[in-house]
Design a protein around this motif. Structure first.
Motif, mmCIF file in Angstrom:
data_model
loop_
_atom_site.group_PDB
_atom_site.id
_atom_site.type_symbol
_atom_site.label_atom_id
_atom_site.label_comp_id
_atom_site.label_asym_id
_atom_site.label_seq_id
_atom_site.Cartn_x
_atom_site.Cartn_y
_atom_site.Cartn_z
ATOM 1 N N ASP A 244 2.006 1.364 -3.779
ATOM 2 C CA ASP A 244 0.974 1.688 -4.768
ATOM 3 C C ASP A 244 0.012 2.781 -4.322
ATOM 4 N N GLY A 245 -0.054 3.025 -3.023
ATOM 5 C CA GLY A 245 -1.046 3.949 -2.509
ATOM 6 C C GLY A 245 -2.356 3.219 -2.261
ATOM 7 N N SER B 178 -6.666 4.160 -1.035
ATOM 8 C CA SER B 178 -7.632 5.179 -0.623
ATOM 9 C C SER B 178 -7.995 4.972 0.833
ATOM 10 N N ASP C 184 0.821 -1.212 0.000
ATOM 11 C CA ASP C 184 0.000 0.000 0.000
ATOM 12 C C ASP C 184 0.854 1.261 0.000
ATOM 13 N N ARG D 75 10.517 9.860 -1.845
ATOM 14 C CA ARG D 75 9.868 9.843 -3.153
ATOM 15 C C ARG D 75 10.255 11.135 -3.891
ATOM 16 N N ILE E 251 -3.332 6.776 1.713
ATOM 17 C CA ILE E 251 -1.875 6.776 1.583
ATOM 18 C C ILE E 251 -1.524 6.996 0.116
ATOM 19 N N ASN E 252 -0.634 7.943 -0.131
ATOM 20 C CA ASN E 252 -0.188 8.196 -1.500
ATOM 21 C C ASN E 252 0.728 7.087 -1.987
ATOM 22 N N ALA E 253 0.804 6.976 -3.286
ATOM 23 C CA ALA E 253 1.767 6.034 -3.861
ATOM 24 C C ALA E 253 3.169 6.626 -3.713
ATOM 25 N N HIS E 254 4.081 5.821 -3.179
ATOM 26 C CA HIS E 254 5.458 6.295 -3.010
ATOM 27 C C HIS E 254 6.431 5.563 -3.927
ATOM 28 N N GLU F 195 7.875 10.034 2.032
ATOM 29 C CA GLU F 195 7.500 11.087 1.101
ATOM 30 C C GLU F 195 8.735 11.861 0.634
#
Length: 922
Positions: free
Chosen positions: A543-544, A546, A540, A612, A579-582, A609
């Motif tokens: 890929d991130g 929701s 997660d 990234r 979570i954003n995709a990193h 972050e």
RNA sequence: AGUCGCGUAGCUCAGUUGGUUAGAGCACCACAUUGACAUUGUGGGGGUCGGUGGUUCGAAUCCACUCGCGACUACCA
């Protein structure tokens, strides 16, 4: 190239390509370097601990591969006996299977497990691929493969024949849910609040020494029914009169004696204790010493059996406790109940209370194996990193207990022993073999029903994966392995046993280094667990995910559904946007930078972050270089002129390379990450790229342009290789673009050579020049910022009071200074300068004529700050230098340095003070 | 009870054999922005290094004690 870095677009592509090209197989050349993956549960999924551990192993593997070693990272999975069997049982039930495991029968159930393994077994290895793990997949192993099973059988027989495996009736830790024995270390002792029950045992004679009964305390009153004696300490004179007398066991018609035994602590409680040989490990020992009758009260699932009084038979152990407490009360044999903190043993798999239980089991005699294993560490053949873990290892090894290896399960390696009708057993490779070896004719034989502890096969992992007992080429090449990377929590389960079995079977330690990492915890330092709802899935982070998906993932299939609301709330608070995709590289870099010695890892999304962004920085540096270099003469052949900036960044690269080598060799992954980060971002991007603009966009001559283009692309190419072990994907993608421009060929960065520092490329003169240059620029920027002068506004500048060196440097670098400092004009003035804002860079005074630019008050304030700052340091230094003991004791160069610094400070303060007066007078 | 580890900026962490003014990332504040990159740039604020005492010319670092947190091992009748 896209303007921003998008990990999704590149990661899958490259992993697939690497694997297809077979780049992860050992090269067959160079010195061997081997890591065995700690085999994850075949049906499991990747968690943060795996991701962390695998990142470290992959960094080491990629580094050594690029260093030209014959590098093997051995993949494989574990059958994980208990865990897998439980999962499959649960799954079958969920799927609507009505038959229980026992109704189904062993054969059919094991078949179902194999089905499940085929179905879900690929998941974790796919996830490992997502992490970029460069394992030699062609040689993947599973602990229940034929070869592995052969190794297990072979070593069992060898140990048995050497007298190191025996079978016996012993008190073992029994899990009443699984109905199997487990080993000591699979039991977790958890402190909780309970009760102490004070009970009276009436004397058979009615009255002894003026008392009618003995008074003892127990936390487990239900075991009273199986008592074999009461005991007091031999020296405890208070009880002299009662020794040898008999008491009634409450609620029974049995009589037991009062005995003496060293085990009893006379200081504790009444100094008298009940002895229940079948239900307590210590009592068992006492019972053996006094040849007591052993009465077992429980069935395998901890129900009171026929040995208990009629009234209790068929009751669960906890119900029986309640009943006996009631009965004791009624019989007036319960003196009192008091609250008591105790440690209860729980099975680490089932979470049920473990019972000491008398059964026939197989054991490994541990002491003879432990001796050489201790010796291997004391002699340094095996090195723990960090070394303090040795202590834990020794502590356990020196007090090692025999290892109960048999499990009453169905999923695992069957014990190679056969029984005849009389209960005699024969150990051998097969039924046929034992018949032959023991001349048994055709009497009936049945194989032992039990399987071996999962850790038994794990202990063989370092050599069984390489083909042992066959004398394979792989075994010869890759054993012993180089390093074991694992968590400290399995020192006993795994590390210690591998050392013992490795030495025993191979005559050589299984690994030279043991790198022990900490636990990955959540951002609050809590252990991640499903029940706490704080688990992060590494995929997660890559890929991130929701927020809604994350919430439902964390709250589904909960053991305690009550907690769901709380977890949901906490999750929404912590990740309001999900979570954003990193990307994998950023996650790996985060782990790498947090991999410090002997410390748990508190996972910080902020860092992920930041890293990234680092990927994006690299990406854009590549874009810049490509745009300025592609299709142009990069001076790969022929003559070039290298500018001071070129020579400086080349020199810095050598330093970074050296530091990274040292960091990785000493397992300081955090240093490695930091060094590369700083080199690429703070030096190459922030300074060097900017400096090249002065050359490339200016009117420099062709030789200089070629020199800069060459340096730009060559340094970047090397930096990508330097970074590759930590961030495999982004470096590969970028390298494919950059390498050809740098005149470097090769299929993949992952099989290119790791950069080695070259001493002759160090250039201290260039380094010193750039240090000076930065100081000047920083001083200018600072004035600008503090005086609120728009950075875009070109400034005139006057330099005064510099040394001859300063003058020649100003001369040499003024083009660059004008560019980077956004300066309009630039003079080395000797005459009086107009009222200016002033900053100091060494001897050099930087004057920015302030008329109409800045306000007086702001400048006065700024100058005062500068003076104060220096004044503080001046105070400290002069105090130090005024101390005669310091001057005479400290190293001379330290004193000299301080004196020089103090002199500079004095000068600077004088200069600033003068400036201050000047401004004030305006 | 014993052993071990940890405590440094608001947060997550570095800080090698004691030696410049204790560092980084994130967060924060201010300013900037057409040109590799806003996943950006520039500048700034922020720490009595858990506490006390000691050794030393000099301690975040070494020693003793102490407080807090965590882990492990053993025992707890």
């Amino acid at each position: 190239m896209d303007k921003t870095y998008d990990p999704k677009a590149i990661e899958k592509k490259w992993y697939h390509s690497w694997e297809k090209q077979g780049l992860f197989a050992p090269s067959g050349e160079g010195k061997p370097y081997t890591i065995m993956i700690p085999p994850p549960n075949v049906t499991g999924t990747l968690h943060m601990g795996h991701a962390f551990q695998d990142t470290i192993m992959d960094i080491l593997t990629r580094y050594h591969r690029m260093m030209g070693d014959n590098t093997l990272w051995q993949p494989g999975t574990d059958h994980a006996g208990i865990a897998t069997q439980m999962v499959v049982e649960r799954n079958l039930k969920a799927k609507g299977e009505t038959q229980t495991r026992h109704e189904m029968g062993r054969e059919k159930f094991v078949e179902k497990i194999w089905e499940w393994k085929e179905e879900s077994g690929g998941q974790i290895t796919q996830q490992l691929r997502r992490m970029g793990a460069s394992l030699d997949w062609e040689n993947e192993r599973f602990t229940m493969d034929d070869g592995m099973s052969a190794a297990v059988q072979k070593i069992f027989i060898k140990l048995y024949n050497d007298g190191l495996i025996y079978r016996g009736k012993r008190l073992v830790n029994w899990d009443p849910v699984l109905k199997t024995a487990v080993s000591d270390i699979e039991v977790e002792n958890i402190e909780e609040q309970g009760f102490m029950y004070h009970v009276r045992y009436p004397f058979v004679e009615g009255e002894v020494d003026g008392k009618t009964h003995m008074h003892i305390a127990t936390t487990r009153p239900e075991t009273i029914l199986a008592d074999g004696a009461l005991a007091v300490h031999p020296d405890d004179s208070r009880y002299d009169a009662v020794i040898g007398k008999e008491v009634w066991v409450p609620m029974t018609d049995r009589k037991i004696p009062v005995i003496r035994d060293e085990y009893v602590d006379p200081e504790f409680g009444t100094g008298c204790v009940k002895i229940t040989p079948a239900h307590d490990f210590n009592d068992y020992q006492v019972g053996q010493r006094h040849e007591m009758e052993i009465i077992n009260l429980f069935t395998p699932d901890a129900i009171m059996n026929e040995n208990a009084p009629q009234a209790y038979q068929g009751m669960d152990r906890f119900a029986a406790r309640d009943k006996i407490v009631e009965d004791l009360k009624v019989a007036e044999l319960l003196e009192r109940i008091e609250p008591h903190t105790l440690k209860r043993p729980y099975g680490d798999r089932t979470g049920t209370v473990i019972e000491p239980y008398l059964t026939d089991q197989w054991f490994v005699k541990a002491e003879p194996l432990a001796k050489p294993a201790v010796e291997a560490v004391t002699s340094g053949k095996v090195r723990f990193i960090p070394s303090h873990h040795e202590k834990t290892y020794f502590e356990w090894m020196n007090n090692i207990q025999d290892w109960c290896i048999s499990r009453q399960l169905w999923w695992g390696h069957r014990i190679p022993a056969w029984f005849d009708a009389e209960g005699n057993f024969y150990v051998g490779e097969s039924e046929h073999a034992v018949r032959e070896q023991n001349n048994l004719g055709d009497i009936e034989l049945t194989q032992d029903e039990d399987v071996l502890d999962t850790w038994f096969s794990s202990a063989l992992w370092p050599f069984s994966t390489l083909g042992w007992p066959e004398e394979s080429e792989r075994l010869k090449a890759f054993y012993p392995t180089s390093v074991l990377v694992t968590g400290f929590d399995i020192i006993f389960f795994w590390v210690a046993r591998m050392v013992m079995f490795g030495i025993y079977a191979m005559g050589e330690v299984p690994f030279k280094d043991v790198y022990m990492h900490g636990l990955v915890r959540d951002n609050e330092g809590q252990k991640m667990s499903k029940s706490k709802g704080n688990v992060l899935d590494p995929i997660d982070i890559i890929d991130g995910i929701s927020l809604e998906d994350l919430v439902s993932k964390r709250t589904s299939n909960m053991m305690q559904p009550k907690l769901a609301a709380k977890i949901e709330k906490a999750t929404r608070r912590q990740f309001p946007e999900g979570i954003n995709a990193h990307g994998t590289d950023a996650l790996r870099f985060t782990f790498c930078s947090l991999a410090t010695m002997g410390r748990d890892v508190v996972f910080d999304m902020g860092r992920a972050e930041g890293y990234r962004n680092f990927c994006n920085k690299i990406w854009n540096a590549v874009r810049y270089v490509t745009q300025n270099v592609e299709g142009k003469d990069c001076g790969l052949t022929g003559e070039v002129t290298l500018s001071v900036a070129d020579r400086w960044i080349i020199s810095e690269l050598q330093k970074a390379e050296q530091a990274v080598h040292e960091a990785i060799e000493s397992y300081r992954f955090d240093f490695a990450a930091q060094t590369i980060y700083e080199f690429i971002w703070n030096e190459y991007c922030d300074w060097y790229l900017e400096l090249t603009k002065a050359v490339l966009y200016g009117d420099s001559d062709e030789l200089a342009m070629r020199g800069t283009r060459r340096t730009l692309v060559k340094v970047l190419e090397a930096a990508l290789r330097l970074l590759h072990p930590i961030m495999p994907y982004v470096t590969e993608e970028c390298w494919q673009t950059i390498a050809p421009l740098a005149g470097v060929s090769g299929e993949s960065i992952s099989t290119s050579a790791y950069p080695l520092p070259e001493v002759d490329k160090r250039d201290e003169a260039a380094e010193a020049d750039i240090v000076w240059f930065k100081a000047v620029l920083l001083a200018i920027r600072r004035i600008r910022s503090e005086m609120n002068i728009a950075p875009s506004k070109p400034l005139p500048i006057l330099l005064t009071e510099g040394s001859a060196d300063d003058r020649s440097r100003v001369e040499a670098y003024q083009t660059m200074m004008i560019k980077l400092g956004k300066l309009e004009s630039f003079d080395f003035a000797t005459q009086d300068v107009p009222e200016s804002a002033v900053a100091l860079a060494g001897d050099l005074k930087i004057n920015i004529p302030m008329k109409g630019l800045i306000d007086k008050d702001a400048e006065l304030e700024r100058l005062q700050r500068e003076i104060d700052k220096r004044g503080k340091e001046q105070g400290i230094l002069s105090g130090k230098l005024g101390n005669e003991k310091y001057v005479s004791n400290a190293p001379a160069e330290l004193v000299a340095r301080d004196q020089a610094r103090l002199a500079t400070l004095d000068d600077e303060i004088t200069a600033l003070q003068a400036q201050l007066t000047k401004i004030q007078a305006l």
